[in-house]
Design an enzyme around this catalytic site. Structure first.
Site, PDB file in Angstrom:
ATOM      1  N   LYS A   1      17.158   8.039  22.168  1.00  0.00           N
ATOM      2  CA  LYS A   1      16.774   9.255  21.296  1.00  0.00           C
ATOM      3  C   LYS A   1      16.156  10.319  22.234  1.00  0.00           C
ATOM      4  O   LYS A   1      14.944  10.328  22.821  1.00  0.00           O
ATOM      5  CB  LYS A   1      15.421   8.701  20.483  1.00  0.00           C
ATOM      6  CG  LYS A   1      15.153   9.633  19.376  1.00  0.00           C
ATOM      7  CD  LYS A   1      13.667   9.991  19.474  1.00  0.00           C
ATOM      8  CE  LYS A   1      13.237  11.258  19.684  1.00  0.00           C
ATOM      9  NZ  LYS A   1      13.765  12.484  19.613  1.00  0.00           N
TER      10      LYS A   1
ATOM     11  N   GLU B   1       6.159   7.601  31.733  1.00  0.00           N
ATOM     12  CA  GLU B   1       5.887   8.777  32.606  1.00  0.00           C
ATOM     13  C   GLU B   1       5.391   9.979  31.771  1.00  0.00           C
ATOM     14  O   GLU B   1       5.971  10.375  30.770  1.00  0.00           O
ATOM     15  CB  GLU B   1       7.179   9.025  33.220  1.00  0.00           C
ATOM     16  CG  GLU B   1       7.727   8.125  34.170  1.00  0.00           C
ATOM     17  CD  GLU B   1       6.750   7.849  35.456  1.00  0.00           C
ATOM     18  OE1 GLU B   1       5.879   8.618  35.762  1.00  0.00           O
ATOM     19  OE2 GLU B   1       7.181   6.998  36.076  1.00  0.00           O
TER      20      GLU B   1
ATOM     21  N   GLU C   1      -2.983  19.480  31.638  1.00  0.00           N
ATOM     22  CA  GLU C   1      -1.581  20.035  31.855  1.00  0.00           C
ATOM     23  C   GLU C   1      -1.023  21.217  30.744  1.00  0.00           C
ATOM     24  O   GLU C   1      -1.158  21.042  29.644  1.00  0.00           O
ATOM     25  CB  GLU C   1      -0.507  18.756  31.751  1.00  0.00           C
ATOM     26  CG  GLU C   1       1.135  19.121  31.936  1.00  0.00           C
ATOM     27  CD  GLU C   1       1.855  17.879  32.066  1.00  0.00           C
ATOM     28  OE1 GLU C   1       1.850  17.173  30.889  1.00  0.00           O
ATOM     29  OE2 GLU C   1       2.574  17.714  32.906  1.00  0.00           O
TER      30      GLU C   1
ATOM     31  N   GLY D   1       7.374  11.852  28.394  1.00  0.00           N
ATOM     32  CA  GLY D   1       6.814  12.965  27.731  1.00  0.00           C
ATOM     33  C   GLY D   1       5.408  13.104  27.793  1.00  0.00           C
ATOM     34  O   GLY D   1       4.701  13.005  28.761  1.00  0.00           O
ATOM     35  N   SER D   2       4.870  13.413  26.738  1.00  0.00           N
ATOM     36  CA  SER D   2       3.332  13.932  26.631  1.00  0.00           C
ATOM     37  C   SER D   2       2.424  12.606  26.642  1.00  0.00           C
ATOM     38  O   SER D   2       2.751  11.595  26.193  1.00  0.00           O
ATOM     39  CB  SER D   2       3.030  14.724  25.548  1.00  0.00           C
ATOM     40  OG  SER D   2       3.230  13.893  24.304  1.00  0.00           O
TER      41      SER D   2
ATOM     42  N   CYS E   1       7.213  17.840  35.265  1.00  0.00           N
ATOM     43  CA  CYS E   1       5.843  16.913  35.375  1.00  0.00           C
ATOM     44  C   CYS E   1       5.142  16.834  36.896  1.00  0.00           C
ATOM     45  O   CYS E   1       4.155  16.728  37.228  1.00  0.00           O
ATOM     46  CB  CYS E   1       5.922  15.626  34.794  1.00  0.00           C
ATOM     47  SG  CYS E   1       7.325  14.740  35.613  1.00  0.00           S
TER      48      CYS E   1
ATOM     49  N   GLY F   1       2.904   8.938  24.646  1.00  0.00           N
ATOM     50  CA  GLY F   1       2.614   7.828  25.466  1.00  0.00           C
ATOM     51  C   GLY F   1       1.843   6.749  25.021  1.00  0.00           C
ATOM     52  O   GLY F   1       2.156   5.745  25.146  1.00  0.00           O
TER      53      GLY F   1
END
Ligand SMILES: NC(=O)C1=CN([C@@H]2O[C@H](COP(=O)(O)OP(=O)(O)OC[C@H]3O[C@@H](n4cnc5c(N)ncnc54)[C@H](OP(=O)(O)O)[C@@H]3O)[C@@H](O)[C@H]2O)C=CC1
Ligand SMILES: O=C(O)CCC(=O)C(=O)O
Length: 477
Positions: A171, A246, A379, A224-225, A280, A229
């Site tokens: 996805k 990650e 972030e 992703g975020s 990232c 996560g």
């Protein structure tokens, strides 16, 4: 307009579609891409489960040939796929072609790894017994990818998953389905059996969630975020499933008094602002010792003045647009937060207009920031960077490590002593000396510590740790 469909059990399906919009020119629709449902996701998982027994026992030459063909075709089409990437995500065309080449190299690397699969035979501590240690594939791997590396991240998750004999439900981020569709199409035509690789484009809250909820998905790899996560982690623990995350970064780059100023400025400008700061591994904290601080800020500001922000496809553009309106709002909200927190806006901070309507933001530099400000702790994921003034190396190292994240960290110095000490004592998973914190090799481990990552490393031969399960077998001789 043609609808680019989902691939489920070897068939292209789906009639509902979402527009893929170019962030450099919001009038341009890059394509219409299928909007998968929960039912589609369940079908894809069932297809991957059905295909697993045969694929897990497939020959390593078959896997090698398919992965190699994919790598070769991506390389042959690097300009076309790079242009698609630049149009859907907004990184500049040279950056996008570079990322496409990286994706090709990743497939070539894992084509080679397929031929190097090996176990160990060791003696038992008991007489007349042999011990074999082998790696089995996990089963059905759910792959959930973000928008910021639309071809490299799918490549570094799909290639090892297939190499080690797993089947896949993939996805991609809804914002950037184009490159994902293209690599799935390439792998499908390269000869993957039906159901081995399934593509379900659509919303994270629908397709991603259905993957998290399925007991038949035996491993999930996610980038992703932090928020998503954590959902992946909670759902995976519920299903006793292996997972790998990650997530974000707030990567420091330390600049010491003895740094080569040109090297430090180039590394900081690249890490902080290239790819619009949407990496990232970007350096969003520049931690600078007193003796070089003012010279460094002056030289970096001068450099920022030369960077052209414009349409990603235009020759001469250094920084493309922000990916979408939502991310642009996040960036501008943080610029406002930085101002209110008392940091000094030394450069940028304004939205800009260009010939084509897009999400253009000036590279933004705050000085006189502290490490406790929100702009230094959270972030942002845009071209917004804080400069934090520190006394000396010890202060710089302590400040660099004082963060909930730990993905990458850099130091600009000509001192071997400080470079060596920093490599040893940085609390990040990747450390760069006199180099940008972003822009990594494809054949070595990638990943971080603390709040940035969870689970085994990605990429290179270390990828086997996530995509396989170790088996120890004892045989009476
Ligand atoms: N570490 C990194 O490389 C990245 C970090 N980020 C950080 O995340 C922030 C927000 O970006 P965003 O794109 O919203 O990140 P998300 O974490 O929402 O998206 C990452 C992936 O997860 C999917 N997803 C979303 N919700 C779910 C769910 N409930 N279950 C399963 N999958 C889901 C998304 O799908 P979809 O997008 O289709 O909804 C996408 O494919 C950025 O500002 C940045 O700070 C973002 C991208 C990459
Ligand atoms: O810096 C790189 O080369 C990779 C960065 C990355 O993977 C990311 O931002 O998600």
């Amino acid at each position: 307009m043609t609808i680019y469909q989902n691939l489920i059990a070897g068939e292209w399906v789906g009639s509902d579609a979402t527009k893929n919009i170019n962030p450099s020119n919001t009038n341009e629709v890059v394509g219409l891409y299928a909007d998968g449902s929960t039912e589609d996701t369940k079908n894809a998982i069932a297809a991957a489960k059905a295909a697993f027994p045969a694929w897990s026992r497939s020959g390593i030459w078959e896997r090698h040939v398919i992965l190699k063909k994919a790598g070769d075709e991506i390389m042959a089409r690097k300009d076309e796929l790079g242009a698609l990437l630049a149009r859907e995500e907004g990184k500049t065309l040279p950056e996008a072609i570079g990322e496409t080449i990286r994706a090709s190299q990743i497939f070539e690397f894992f084509a080679g790894e397929a031929l190097r699969l090996a176990g160990e035979v060791v003696p038992s501590v008991r007489p007349n017994i042999g011990v074999e240690i082998t790696r089995d594939p996990l089963g059905v791997i759910g792959i959930i990818t973000p928008w910021n590396f639309p071809i490299a991240i799918p490549a570094w998750k799909i290639a090892p998953a297939l190499c080690y004999g797993n089947t896949v439900v993939f996805k991609p981020a809804e914002l950037v389905p184009g490159c994902s569709w293209a690599i799935v199409d390439i792998l499908h035509r390269a000869g993957l059996p039906k159901g081995v690789l399934n593509l379900v484009m659509g919303k994270g809250s629908v397709v991603g969630q259905a993957m998290l909820d399925s007991p038949d998905v035996t491993g999930i790899t996610f980038t992703g975020s932090t928020g998503t996560g954590r959902r992946v982690a909670a759902a995976s623990i519920e299903h006793n499933r292996k997972f790998q995350l990650e997530m974000g970064g707030k990567n420091p780059m330390v600049v010491l008094d003895d740094a080569d100023l040109t090297v430090a400025v180039e590394a900081a400008a690249n890490s902080g602002f290239f790819s619009t700061g949407q990496r990232c591994t970007a350096s969003s904290r520049l931690i600078v010792t007193e003796g070089i601080h003012d010279r460094f800020v002056a030289a970096l500001t001068e450099k920022l003045n030369t960077l052209v922000v414009d349409n990603a496809m235009k020759p001469g553009t250094h920084i493309g647009p922000v990916v979408d309106e939502k991310q642009l709002k996040t960036d501008t909200d943080y610029i406002e937060i930085g101002r209110k927190e008392g940091a000094k806006l030394a450069f940028g901070g304004e939205l800009i207009t260009r010939e084509t309507p897009g999400f253009y933001l000036q590279p933004t530099l705050f000085t006189e920031a502290t490490n406790q400000m929100r702009i230094s702790r959270e972030e942002i994921f845009g071209p917004v960077v804080s400069v934090i003034r520190v006394k000396d190396y010890d202060d710089a190292l302590a400040t660099a490590n004082d963060t909930p994240f730990g993905l990458s960290a850099g130091i600009a110095t000509t001192s071997l002593k400080h470079a060596t000490h920093f490599k040893r004592n940085s609390e990040a998973g990747m450390v760069m000396v006199n180099l940008p914190t972003a822009g990594v090799d494809f054949h070595v481990p990638f990943g971080g510590r603390k709040g940035s990552s969870y689970g085994p490393r990605e990429q290179g031969k270390y990828a086997a740790e996530f995509y396989t399960s170790v088996k120890t077998a004892y045989t009476l001789a």
